[in-house]
Motif scaffolding. Sequence first.
Motif, PDB file in Angstrom:
ATOM      1  N   LEU A  44      54.965  18.843  54.613  1.00  0.00           N
ATOM      2  CA  LEU A  44      56.034  18.338  53.876  1.00  0.00           C
ATOM      3  C   LEU A  44      57.120  19.111  54.185  1.00  0.00           C
ATOM      4  N   ALA A  45      57.074  20.318  54.664  1.00  0.00           N
ATOM      5  CA  ALA A  45      58.050  21.488  54.778  1.00  0.00           C
ATOM      6  C   ALA A  45      57.331  22.565  55.815  1.00  0.00           C
ATOM      7  N   PRO A  46      58.197  23.227  56.498  1.00  0.00           N
ATOM      8  CA  PRO A  46      57.511  24.397  57.205  1.00  0.00           C
ATOM      9  C   PRO A  46      56.649  25.365  56.421  1.00  0.00           C
ATOM     10  N   ALA A  47      55.754  26.044  56.993  1.00  0.00           N
ATOM     11  CA  ALA A  47      55.010  27.160  56.289  1.00  0.00           C
ATOM     12  C   ALA A  47      56.164  28.312  55.751  1.00  0.00           C
ATOM     13  N   VAL A  48      55.910  28.802  54.625  1.00  0.00           N
ATOM     14  CA  VAL A  48      56.840  29.852  54.032  1.00  0.00           C
ATOM     15  C   VAL A  48      55.964  30.943  53.635  1.00  0.00           C
ATOM     16  N   ASN A  49      56.709  32.071  53.499  1.00  0.00           N
ATOM     17  CA  ASN A  49      56.078  33.404  52.948  1.00  0.00           C
ATOM     18  C   ASN A  49      56.564  33.548  51.501  1.00  0.00           C
ATOM     19  N   LEU A  50      55.609  33.673  50.343  1.00  0.00           N
ATOM     20  CA  LEU A  50      56.243  33.407  49.142  1.00  0.00           C
ATOM     21  C   LEU A  50      55.390  34.561  48.663  1.00  0.00           C
ATOM     22  N   PRO A  51      55.959  35.123  47.247  1.00  0.00           N
ATOM     23  CA  PRO A  51      55.269  35.827  46.247  1.00  0.00           C
ATOM     24  C   PRO A  51      54.178  35.211  45.618  1.00  0.00           C
ATOM     25  N   ALA A  52      52.874  35.734  45.736  1.00  0.00           N
ATOM     26  CA  ALA A  52      51.795  35.037  45.143  1.00  0.00           C
ATOM     27  C   ALA A  52      51.947  34.693  43.561  1.00  0.00           C
ATOM     28  N   ASP A  53      52.690  35.137  42.781  1.00  0.00           N
ATOM     29  CA  ASP A  53      52.896  35.004  41.470  1.00  0.00           C
ATOM     30  C   ASP A  53      53.645  34.049  41.276  1.00  0.00           C
ATOM     31  N   LEU A  54      54.447  33.228  41.912  1.00  0.00           N
ATOM     32  CA  LEU A  54      55.336  32.192  42.014  1.00  0.00           C
ATOM     33  C   LEU A  54      54.836  31.103  41.157  1.00  0.00           C
ATOM     34  N   SER A  55      55.333  30.755  39.863  1.00  0.00           N
ATOM     35  CA  SER A  55      54.801  29.931  39.064  1.00  0.00           C
ATOM     36  C   SER A  55      54.930  28.511  39.548  1.00  0.00           C
ATOM     37  N   ARG A  56      54.035  27.573  39.071  1.00  0.00           N
ATOM     38  CA  ARG A  56      53.976  26.154  39.437  1.00  0.00           C
ATOM     39  C   ARG A  56      55.137  25.557  39.311  1.00  0.00           C
ATOM     40  N   ASP A  57      56.061  25.692  38.557  1.00  0.00           N
ATOM     41  CA  ASP A  57      57.230  24.883  38.260  1.00  0.00           C
ATOM     42  C   ASP A  57      58.214  25.447  39.378  1.00  0.00           C
ATOM     43  N   ASP A  58      58.186  26.889  39.829  1.00  0.00           N
ATOM     44  CA  ASP A  58      58.857  27.304  40.859  1.00  0.00           C
ATOM     45  C   ASP A  58      58.666  26.669  42.260  1.00  0.00           C
ATOM     46  N   LEU A  59      57.394  26.595  42.202  1.00  0.00           N
ATOM     47  CA  LEU A  59      56.690  25.915  43.541  1.00  0.00           C
ATOM     48  C   LEU A  59      57.248  24.611  43.718  1.00  0.00           C
ATOM     49  N   GLU A  60      57.214  23.670  42.651  1.00  0.00           N
ATOM     50  CA  GLU A  60      57.904  22.550  42.620  1.00  0.00           C
ATOM     51  C   GLU A  60      59.436  22.384  42.968  1.00  0.00           C
ATOM     52  N   SER A  61      60.026  23.295  42.502  1.00  0.00           N
ATOM     53  CA  SER A  61      61.420  23.382  42.762  1.00  0.00           C
ATOM     54  C   SER A  61      61.623  23.804  44.203  1.00  0.00           C
ATOM     55  N   LEU A  62      61.030  24.704  44.932  1.00  0.00           N
ATOM     56  CA  LEU A  62      61.099  24.966  46.406  1.00  0.00           C
ATOM     57  C   LEU A  62      60.666  23.910  46.977  1.00  0.00           C
ATOM     58  N   LEU A  63      59.739  23.354  46.638  1.00  0.00           N
ATOM     59  CA  LEU A  63      59.285  22.065  47.663  1.00  0.00           C
ATOM     60  C   LEU A  63      60.515  21.184  47.560  1.00  0.00           C
ATOM     61  N   ASN A  64      61.088  20.833  46.499  1.00  0.00           N
ATOM     62  CA  ASN A  64      62.060  19.885  46.266  1.00  0.00           C
ATOM     63  C   ASN A  64      63.240  20.295  47.259  1.00  0.00           C
ATOM     64  N   LYS A  65      63.693  21.611  47.228  1.00  0.00           N
ATOM     65  CA  LYS A  65      64.908  22.186  48.085  1.00  0.00           C
ATOM     66  C   LYS A  65      64.175  22.119  49.569  1.00  0.00           C
ATOM     67  N   LEU A  66      63.230  22.288  49.954  1.00  0.00           N
ATOM     68  CA  LEU A  66      62.672  22.370  51.396  1.00  0.00           C
ATOM     69  C   LEU A  66      62.655  20.787  51.789  1.00  0.00           C
ATOM     70  N   SER A  67      62.541  19.751  50.929  1.00  0.00           N
ATOM     71  CA  SER A  67      62.546  18.449  51.242  1.00  0.00           C
ATOM     72  C   SER A  67      63.853  17.680  50.945  1.00  0.00           C
ATOM     73  N   ASN A  68      64.721  18.622  50.678  1.00  0.00           N
ATOM     74  CA  ASN A  68      66.050  18.163  50.420  1.00  0.00           C
ATOM     75  C   ASN A  68      66.116  16.884  49.381  1.00  0.00           C
ATOM     76  N   GLN A  69      65.555  17.393  48.369  1.00  0.00           N
ATOM     77  CA  GLN A  69      65.398  16.275  47.034  1.00  0.00           C
ATOM     78  C   GLN A  69      66.185  16.882  45.840  1.00  0.00           C
ATOM     79  N   VAL A  70      67.063  17.904  46.033  1.00  0.00           N
ATOM     80  CA  VAL A  70      67.655  18.776  45.071  1.00  0.00           C
ATOM     81  C   VAL A  70      68.503  17.702  43.977  1.00  0.00           C
TER      82      VAL A  70
END
Length: 539
Positions: A44-70
């Motif tokens: 769904l998006a290129p592989a990204v390097n993230l802090p491991a403690d990123l919350s589930r909600d932040d993962l969802e927000s990041l994926l929407n930004k990477l998928s241009n679904q802001v």
Amino acid sequence: MATLLPPPKRRKLYHGVPEPEPKVAPNVPNIVVQFVNEEDGKALAPAVNLPADLSRDDLESLLNKLSNQVDDPVPFSFHVNLATKGEEENATAAPTRIVVANSLQQDVLLNPKHPATQEDVFVVHCSPQAVFKVRPATRCSATLAGHTSPILCAAFSPTGRLLATGSGDTNARLWDLDTETPSHTLSGHRGWVLCVEWEARERKLATGGHDGHVRLWDPKTGKAIGDAMKGHTAWITSLAWEPIHINSVNPRLASSSKDATVRVWSLLNRRIEFTLGGHTASVNVVRWGGGSTSGILYTASSDRTVRMWDAAQGRCLHILKDHAHWVTTLALNTDFVLRTGPFDHTGKQPSSDEEAKAWALERYRKIASQYSETMISGSDDHTLYLWNLFASVSQGRVSGGSAAESGAHDANVPEKKPKPLTRLTGHQRQISHVAFSPDGKWAASASWDSSVRLWDGRTGKFVATLRGHVGAVYRLTWSADSRMLISASKDSTVKIWDLKTYKLKTDLPGHTDEVYCVDFVADKVVSGGKDKTVKIWKN
């Protein structure tokens, strides 16, 4: 001369309390994450390097930004498939599914059972959720009295505006959900009312009783439509309406009975169109699927078989003999859209039969095109079977449109006998009920072993066990957004389970005896049981 040591440094006090020791911030590792679609495994998006403690909600927000679904974000659920230490040696073993409920660090890296390292590329499987969200019920808004015997069945109408209940007092009742008061009493049966079923356009209500009669009612007036439809020689076990996308003007009705037959009724002349004979014991469930021009009838019986019937001619297509004991429950992944017809969360009302048929067909296609029509059967042999009924039909049309399109416009039916995709084991006692989620991605089974089990609706893989009941679980129902599962039990409670964490979300105590039936529509839950009361639960 002795050396004098300097006095110890005096600690600074804050209102008489020593200053706390400074906490050292934990060293949070970075990990490489690849988001993929759960359906086809595509990135769904290129592989990204993230802090491991990123919350589930932040993962969802990041994926929407990477998928241009802001501007119009899509809700997702996340999980990671990892092999345990024992599974690594067995190449054929299915990987363990770990749901990301908090963060990848907490749910995966710190999980001692799974050998994941920071150097791994974490493939996070993403499943889009419904764009609307159903609020969980948290309180009892009304306790409705009126029935004088246990409540045996309850069902909301497709729009959720009306409620029908059936009882051992030989009456069915209609309830006004705006005022939460009884609107009509449907009297006519001479035995327990065992099942109530709404037509998907909400124009008629069908009831089946212990007297072997099937009756039709006008929900606006509460009056019977004609006399009782007689023909069965034993009590009615279930009812099924012809799907609206097949017949929106005068849908037929199918009834199964303890007399080992299924009868299809034409409501134009109120006569039996044909009788399906062949089972040698009680037919416990009938379902009317939408997989061909006239649909296919599925029946489950105490003779240990499941049968498929052509709904146009009444001929038996296939006999499935895989279960070793009574087959007591049956569900289709299209049950929700067949039940609600043209109505969805937007609240739109069709202006004609043709428009209702088109809307219902569109909703059916959306579900069935993903994985064709799928069935799951549960038995007293403690197991379930998952069936892909139209695999042979859909495989023959690589470029000829979806399975739902072909199923809705031609008479193609599975010529080859369907084989079960998998056998679902794990329950320790009889299966009491099984239900697919509205989106068809999940299946849930309830058992007399006091547990609810969750399965992948496409592959049949075990997902989770939901424990909390202390008595047999009788009935299950799903929220329309497929995020919550509701169970009714012998222990007199109704429980709401969160499908994001697979844990108990809300416990709804209040009944004083066993709860036999439960239904969920919009943000309202209805339950009824042995204490003779109907309870409405809201947020």
